[in-house]
Design a protein around this motif. Structure first.
Motif, mmCIF file in Angstrom:
data_model
loop_
_atom_site.group_PDB
_atom_site.id
_atom_site.type_symbol
_atom_site.label_atom_id
_atom_site.label_comp_id
_atom_site.label_asym_id
_atom_site.label_seq_id
_atom_site.Cartn_x
_atom_site.Cartn_y
_atom_site.Cartn_z
ATOM 1 N N MET A 63 0.835 -1.185 -0.053
ATOM 2 C CA MET A 63 -0.127 0.149 0.065
ATOM 3 C C MET A 63 0.614 1.368 -0.109
ATOM 4 S SD MET A 63 -2.668 1.369 2.743
ATOM 5 C CE MET A 63 -1.593 2.075 3.908
ATOM 6 N N TRP A 64 2.027 1.283 0.825
ATOM 7 C CA TRP A 64 2.761 2.429 0.881
ATOM 8 C C TRP A 64 3.473 2.847 -0.234
ATOM 9 C CZ3 TRP A 64 0.804 5.654 3.887
ATOM 10 C CH2 TRP A 64 0.382 5.170 4.989
ATOM 11 N N THR A 65 3.827 1.722 -1.156
ATOM 12 C CA THR A 65 4.730 1.893 -2.213
ATOM 13 C C THR A 65 3.567 2.518 -3.317
ATOM 14 O OG1 THR A 65 6.066 0.020 -1.798
ATOM 15 C CG2 THR A 65 5.977 0.776 -4.288
ATOM 16 N N THR A 66 2.276 2.100 -3.228
ATOM 17 C CA THR A 66 1.406 2.573 -4.232
ATOM 18 C C THR A 66 1.050 4.036 -3.900
ATOM 19 O OG1 THR A 66 0.666 0.522 -4.582
ATOM 20 C CG2 THR A 66 -0.895 2.410 -4.961
ATOM 21 N N TYR A 67 0.974 4.340 -2.554
ATOM 22 C CA TYR A 67 0.857 5.567 -2.211
ATOM 23 C C TYR A 67 1.981 6.612 -2.562
ATOM 24 C CZ TYR A 67 0.130 9.831 1.054
ATOM 25 O OH TYR A 67 -0.186 10.883 1.659
ATOM 26 N N ALA A 117 -5.709 7.467 -8.042
ATOM 27 C CA ALA A 117 -4.719 6.576 -8.569
ATOM 28 C C ALA A 117 -5.334 5.087 -8.463
ATOM 29 C CB ALA A 117 -3.339 6.490 -7.817
ATOM 30 N N PRO A 118 -5.741 4.257 -9.612
ATOM 31 C CA PRO A 118 -6.310 3.240 -9.380
ATOM 32 C C PRO A 118 -5.718 1.996 -8.532
ATOM 33 C CG PRO A 118 -5.358 3.547 -11.732
ATOM 34 C CD PRO A 118 -5.049 4.721 -10.926
ATOM 35 N N ASP A 119 -4.530 1.826 -8.221
ATOM 36 C CA ASP A 119 -3.871 0.921 -7.641
ATOM 37 C C ASP A 119 -4.208 0.990 -5.991
ATOM 38 O OD1 ASP A 119 -2.822 -0.403 -9.882
ATOM 39 O OD2 ASP A 119 -0.832 0.416 -9.597
ATOM 40 N N LEU A 120 -4.622 2.183 -5.507
ATOM 41 C CA LEU A 120 -4.599 2.261 -4.182
ATOM 42 C C LEU A 120 -5.963 1.245 -3.814
ATOM 43 C CD1 LEU A 120 -4.785 6.260 -4.001
ATOM 44 C CD2 LEU A 120 -3.207 4.591 -2.962
ATOM 45 N N GLU A 121 -6.828 1.138 -4.483
ATOM 46 C CA GLU A 121 -7.717 0.154 -4.333
ATOM 47 C C GLU A 121 -7.374 -1.271 -4.070
ATOM 48 O OE1 GLU A 121 -11.326 0.492 -6.780
ATOM 49 O OE2 GLU A 121 -11.454 2.791 -6.437
ATOM 50 N N ARG A 122 -6.441 -1.552 -4.855
ATOM 51 C CA ARG A 122 -5.795 -3.006 -4.593
ATOM 52 C C ARG A 122 -5.208 -3.112 -3.252
ATOM 53 N NH1 ARG A 122 -1.491 -4.047 -8.774
ATOM 54 N NH2 ARG A 122 -1.493 -5.995 -7.490
ATOM 55 N N ALA A 159 -1.327 -0.651 11.533
ATOM 56 C CA ALA A 159 -2.514 -1.033 10.320
ATOM 57 C C ALA A 159 -3.501 -2.288 10.730
ATOM 58 C CB ALA A 159 -1.826 -1.169 9.021
ATOM 59 N N THR A 160 -4.570 -2.169 10.378
ATOM 60 C CA THR A 160 -5.482 -3.262 10.531
ATOM 61 C C THR A 160 -5.669 -3.715 9.093
ATOM 62 O OG1 THR A 160 -6.478 -2.434 12.237
ATOM 63 C CG2 THR A 160 -7.705 -4.165 11.206
ATOM 64 N N VAL A 161 -5.467 -4.957 8.889
ATOM 65 C CA VAL A 161 -5.418 -5.512 7.454
ATOM 66 C C VAL A 161 -6.707 -6.573 7.463
ATOM 67 C CG1 VAL A 161 -4.563 -6.602 5.479
ATOM 68 C CG2 VAL A 161 -3.032 -5.143 7.185
ATOM 69 N N VAL A 162 -7.645 -6.438 6.628
ATOM 70 C CA VAL A 162 -8.800 -7.448 6.751
ATOM 71 C C VAL A 162 -8.912 -8.232 5.514
ATOM 72 C CG1 VAL A 162 -10.075 -6.067 8.446
ATOM 73 C CG2 VAL A 162 -10.415 -5.585 5.761
ATOM 74 N N HIS A 163 -9.317 -9.497 5.499
ATOM 75 C CA HIS A 163 -9.685 -10.387 4.278
ATOM 76 C C HIS A 163 -11.070 -10.167 3.916
ATOM 77 C CE1 HIS A 163 -9.904 -13.926 2.175
ATOM 78 N NE2 HIS A 163 -8.647 -13.518 1.622
ATOM 79 N N GLY A 164 -11.231 -9.856 2.571
ATOM 80 C CA GLY A 164 -12.711 -9.761 2.125
ATOM 81 C C GLY A 164 -12.698 -10.300 1.050
ATOM 82 N N PRO A 165 -13.857 -10.462 0.219
ATOM 83 C CA PRO A 165 -14.169 -10.936 -1.121
ATOM 84 C C PRO A 165 -12.969 -10.481 -2.177
ATOM 85 C CG PRO A 165 -16.039 -9.691 -0.382
ATOM 86 C CD PRO A 165 -15.107 -9.363 0.579
ATOM 87 N N ALA A 166 -12.439 -9.246 -1.982
ATOM 88 C CA ALA A 166 -11.251 -8.789 -3.002
ATOM 89 C C ALA A 166 -10.117 -9.303 -2.578
ATOM 90 C CB ALA A 166 -11.322 -7.612 -3.345
ATOM 91 N N GLY A 167 -9.868 -9.856 -1.441
ATOM 92 C CA GLY A 167 -8.606 -10.154 -0.814
ATOM 93 C C GLY A 167 -8.371 -9.406 0.213
ATOM 94 N N TRP A 168 -6.888 -9.301 0.619
ATOM 95 C CA TRP A 168 -6.638 -8.742 1.798
ATOM 96 C C TRP A 168 -6.360 -7.236 1.478
ATOM 97 C CZ3 TRP A 168 -6.131 -10.725 6.550
ATOM 98 C CH2 TRP A 168 -6.235 -12.007 6.634
#
Length: 122
Positions: free
Chosen positions: A1-5, A16-21, A100-109
């Motif tokens: 995430m931080w690299t994309t930011y 920036a579209p990759d933020l949502e990844r 950071a809190t990281v959650v696993h959902g339908p789209a992944g982590w």
């Protein structure tokens, strides 16, 4: 995430579209709002952001769906610049604690929330 930011910060692109990844919810909103603020002020982020994340905790322990990640980010060379290339302020970067809190959902982590402390906090 931080690299994309950091990559998005070079142009202060809040869309920036990759933020949502890598981010969702409050974390994504916080990143986008920060980038939008830099863009509005004619500022950009430049330099290298150094991270060293590690898992702090996971739950439930047998099949985690939530992970807390701790880091000591180094922002010594990741600073805010004005459009003319000069530093935007005289605040130095440095080592700062992050969680950071990281959650696993339908789209992944995805990072759902994060907090970053002041320089010198780690």
């Amino acid at each position: 995430m931080w690299t994309t930011y950091a990559r998005a910060g070079a142009t202060a692109d809040p869309h920036a579209p990759d933020l949502e990844r890598y981010a969702t919810g409050l974390a994504l909103t916080t990143l986008r709002n920060g980038l939008a603020g830099y863009r509005k002020r004619g500022q950009r982020l430049k330099g290298n952001l150094i991270t060293s994340p590690r898992v702090h905790s996971a739950s439930p322990s047998h099949d985690p769906s939530t992970v807390t990640v701790a880091d000591c980010m180094d922002t010594s060379d990741f600073l805010v610049y004005r459009s003319d290339g000069r530093l935007a302020d005289d605040e130095p970067g440095g080592r700062r604690a992050a969680l950071a809190t990281v959650v696993h959902g339908p789209a992944g982590w995805r990072v759902a929330s994060f907090g970053i402390q002041e320089v010198g906090s780690c």
